[in-house]
Design an enzyme around this catalytic site. Structure first.
Site, mmCIF file in Angstrom:
data_model
loop_
_atom_site.group_PDB
_atom_site.id
_atom_site.type_symbol
_atom_site.label_atom_id
_atom_site.label_comp_id
_atom_site.label_asym_id
_atom_site.label_seq_id
_atom_site.Cartn_x
_atom_site.Cartn_y
_atom_site.Cartn_z
ATOM 1 N N ALA A 191 0.859 -1.176 0.000
ATOM 2 C CA ALA A 191 0.000 0.000 0.000
ATOM 3 C C ALA A 191 0.898 1.230 0.000
ATOM 4 O O ALA A 191 2.043 1.184 0.462
ATOM 5 C CB ALA A 191 -0.885 -0.025 1.235
ATOM 6 N N GLY B 237 0.669 -5.109 0.920
ATOM 7 C CA GLY B 237 -0.518 -5.192 0.071
ATOM 8 C C GLY B 237 -0.220 -5.818 -1.285
ATOM 9 O O GLY B 237 -1.118 -6.368 -1.920
ATOM 10 N N GLU C 138 -0.484 -9.407 -0.673
ATOM 11 C CA GLU C 138 -1.911 -9.687 -0.444
ATOM 12 C C GLU C 138 -2.695 -9.645 -1.757
ATOM 13 O O GLU C 138 -3.599 -10.449 -1.973
ATOM 14 C CB GLU C 138 -2.469 -8.678 0.562
ATOM 15 C CG GLU C 138 -1.867 -8.889 1.947
ATOM 16 C CD GLU C 138 -2.204 -7.768 2.927
ATOM 17 O OE1 GLU C 138 -2.038 -6.584 2.554
ATOM 18 O OE2 GLU C 138 -2.629 -8.069 4.044
ATOM 19 N N GLU D 273 4.792 -5.116 7.087
ATOM 20 C CA GLU D 273 4.047 -4.012 7.711
ATOM 21 C C GLU D 273 4.509 -3.722 9.129
ATOM 22 O O GLU D 273 4.448 -2.586 9.602
ATOM 23 C CB GLU D 273 2.541 -4.332 7.725
ATOM 24 C CG GLU D 273 1.874 -4.260 6.363
ATOM 25 C CD GLU D 273 1.840 -5.572 5.608
ATOM 26 O OE1 GLU D 273 2.676 -6.468 5.920
ATOM 27 O OE2 GLU D 273 1.010 -5.721 4.700
#
Ligand code: HXC
Length: 261
Positions: free
Chosen positions: A68, A112, A115, A135
């Protein structure tokens, strides 16, 4: 933030496939809202297109996606994250896509990015791929399935290892642990993803969708329910023209011509 193409399937009557390239090279394809909105829209459009059998999502040689977008998130407070459903709003789109989605991953697939790859149906990796859930280094945890999908594919110990130490896993380890379906030399990644998509383009779209739906039940339902779901889907396919055509073609030693009906 993304590039979208339609590639033709080869072979008579073959469907085409969608090819989506994440394209924020300066930020290693960091996932911001704009990119996720474009990705969601492209996926929805391909899913709704009767001429499309499946979709490939890929990045660059250096990064599938490095996570992200940290600059976007850095100033958020809880209210903004919660009210705006931070990062999450287009992730459900991926889960709703009923056609097969292949992630073709080279370079970094972190946070992300990892993911996103895991939300696809299968991952084909270049030998340069690196997967991780770093993260924790930012004072947060994975927020789009990293604590849920990763243990389901690589087991608890390795998922904990990645989430708690932030170490990256290379392509060989990812294949060994079941995260990716195959690893190819980086120069062959596109061709390998093309080949997998081309194979699907030659099959019955109804059967492809039923196969995807049934495998996904394995992650949602107890075994007895999953087996029952599979059997019902299997029986239902005998109501299709494609089942008649597929079996007749086999018996007549010719290539099938599926009509997706
Ligand atoms: C914003 C990012 C970024 C990210 C890289 N960049 N990752 N920008 N968000 N996630 C930017 C860098 O700031 C830099 O911009 C440019 O991309 C190149 O990155 P470098 O760091 O210079 O490259 P390199 O030294 O090769 O290191 C690559 C890297 C590193 C190891 C991938 O960039 C890195 O650690 N990135 C962050 C990975 C991460 O923590 N991901 C998890 C994010 S949180 P400039 O302008 O300086 O050139 C997350 C939560 C998910 O994903 C929640 C649900 C979706």
């Amino acid at each position: 933030n993304i590039l979208v193409e339609t590639r033709a399937g080869t072979g008579e009557g073959a469907l085409s496939y969608g090819w989506i390239t994440l394209n924020r090279p300066k930020a290693l394809n960091a996932l911001n809202d704009a990119l996720m909105d474009e990705l969601g829209a492209a996926l929805r459009a391909f899913d709704a297109d009767d001429g499309i059998a499946c979709i490939v999502v890929t990045g660059s040689e250096k990064a599938f996606a490095a996570g992200a977008d940290i600059s976007m998130m850095s100033t958020f407070d809880y209210a903004q994250a919660y009210r705006g459903n931070l990062i999450s709003r287009n992730w459900d789109t991926l889960r709703e896509v009923r056609k097969p989605v292949i992630a073709a991953v080279a370079g970094f697939a972190l946070g992300g990015g990892c993911e996103l790859a895991m939300t696809c149906d299968l991952i084909i990796a270049a030998d340069s791929a690196k997967f991780g859930q770093p993260e924790i280094k930012l004072g947060i945890i994975p927020g789009a399935g990293g604590t849920q999908r990763l243990p389901r594919s690589v087991g608890k110990s390795k998922a904990m290892d990645l989430a708690l130490t932030a170490r990256m896993m290379d392509a060989a380890e990812a294949e060994r642990s079941g995260l990716v379906s195959r690893v190819v030399p980086a120069a062959e990644l596109q061709a390998e993803a093309d080949k997998a998509a081309q194979a699907m383009c030659g099959f019955s779209l109804i059967a492809l969708m039923a196969a995807k739906e049934s495998v996904n039940r394995a992650y949602e339902a107890p075994l007895t329910e999953g087996l029952l779901f599979e059997r019902r889907a299997f029986h239902a396919l005998f109501a299709t023209d494609d089942q008649k055509e597929g079996m007749q073609a086999f018996l007549q030693k010719r290539a099938p011509k599926f009509t997706h009906r």
